[in-house]
Scaffold this motif. Structure first.
Motif, PDB file in Angstrom:
ATOM      1  N   ALA A 138      35.096 -17.843  54.238  1.00  0.00           N
ATOM      2  CA  ALA A 138      36.208 -17.453  53.747  1.00  0.00           C
ATOM      3  C   ALA A 138      36.630 -18.055  52.303  1.00  0.00           C
ATOM      4  CB  ALA A 138      37.230 -18.205  54.695  1.00  0.00           C
ATOM      5  N   ASP A 148      39.694 -16.651  49.722  1.00  0.00           N
ATOM      6  CA  ASP A 148      40.589 -17.392  50.698  1.00  0.00           C
ATOM      7  C   ASP A 148      40.792 -18.670  50.070  1.00  0.00           C
ATOM      8  OD1 ASP A 148      41.238 -15.075  52.044  1.00  0.00           O
ATOM      9  OD2 ASP A 148      40.087 -15.770  53.721  1.00  0.00           O
ATOM     10  N   ASP A 149      42.061 -19.328  50.030  1.00  0.00           N
ATOM     11  CA  ASP A 149      42.420 -20.613  49.392  1.00  0.00           C
ATOM     12  C   ASP A 149      42.760 -21.511  51.083  1.00  0.00           C
ATOM     13  OD1 ASP A 149      43.218 -22.857  48.616  1.00  0.00           O
ATOM     14  OD2 ASP A 149      44.686 -22.263  47.052  1.00  0.00           O
ATOM     15  N   PRO A 150      42.201 -22.370  51.384  1.00  0.00           N
ATOM     16  CA  PRO A 150      42.377 -23.089  52.507  1.00  0.00           C
ATOM     17  C   PRO A 150      43.556 -24.004  52.511  1.00  0.00           C
ATOM     18  CG  PRO A 150      40.567 -24.141  51.866  1.00  0.00           C
ATOM     19  CD  PRO A 150      41.031 -22.959  50.904  1.00  0.00           C
ATOM     20  N   ARG A 164      49.646 -16.714  52.120  1.00  0.00           N
ATOM     21  CA  ARG A 164      48.213 -15.812  51.894  1.00  0.00           C
ATOM     22  C   ARG A 164      48.780 -14.447  52.130  1.00  0.00           C
ATOM     23  NH1 ARG A 164      43.979 -18.462  55.621  1.00  0.00           N
ATOM     24  NH2 ARG A 164      45.124 -20.326  55.473  1.00  0.00           N
ATOM     25  N   GLY A 207      43.906 -12.070  52.217  1.00  0.00           N
ATOM     26  CA  GLY A 207      43.605 -13.597  52.052  1.00  0.00           C
ATOM     27  C   GLY A 207      43.438 -13.945  50.503  1.00  0.00           C
ATOM     28  N   GLY A 208      43.509 -13.308  49.396  1.00  0.00           N
ATOM     29  CA  GLY A 208      43.102 -13.765  48.194  1.00  0.00           C
ATOM     30  C   GLY A 208      44.277 -14.076  47.572  1.00  0.00           C
TER      31      GLY A 208
END
Length: 174
Positions: free
Chosen positions: A148, A153-155, A162, A166-167
């Motif tokens: 991810a 994606d930034d967790p 998000r 997811g970006g």
């Protein structure tokens, strides 16, 4: 159809191995001749080679799987004439005046049935096509998290911040 083919293949091999190791002829209580002894080991060797090929075919690509399953079918089917051609050997130490006579047991026919079922199962497995592949997801959540991150994606953002991809985060209403 794939489950039926595998069941016939593995079940037939198991029955054939059992039949090859049991006495095909007996003479009295102490003398018995197994299928392996009557065929000089050919009956058991053929079915064990078929088992090895069936096991190997699970990990081969499509062309290799077809070739190996074809060989498995030939090996299993080859056990039938070997068993039918086996003749009762002479009992050691017996003479014409002895009362000991060889008596056939049904294990030879159990072997023939098992070998035939294994051959049919191999042909059905050959016709059923390749096994379905497993999904690409990993059972390791840590590896999924790294994938991810690689995808952008930034967790540290919660799911609402998000975007669908997811970006980039979505804009919050003020």
């Amino acid at each position: 159809m794939r489950a039926l083919a595998n069941g016939l293949l593995w079940g037939g091999c198991a029955v054939a191995v059992l039949g090859a190791t049991q006495p095909w002829w007996t003479a009295g209580e102490r003398t018995s001749i197994t299928g392996g002894q009557a065929t000089s080991g050919a009956a058991l060797a053929l079915v064990l080679a078929a088992v090895a090929g069936a096991f190997l075919s699970r990990w081969l690509p499509l062309l290799g799987r077809r070739v190996v399953l074809g060989l498995v079918a030939l090996l299993a089917a080859g056990g039938v004439p070997v068993a039918l051609g086996a003749v009762a050997p002479a009992v050691p130490g017996s003479t014409l005046g002895d009362a000991l006579a060889l008596v056939a047991t049904p294990w030879r026919w159990v072997y023939v049935a098992g070998a035939a079922l294994a051959a049919v199962g191999a042909v059905l497995a050959l016709l059923a096509g390749p096994p379905r592949l497993r999904p690409a997801s990993t059972p390791d959540p840590t590896l999924d998290a790294w994938k991810a991150l690689d995808a952008g994606d930034d967790p540290t953002m919660d799911a609402g911040e998000r975007g669908v991809g997811g970006g980039e985060p979505t804009k919050r209403p003020q």
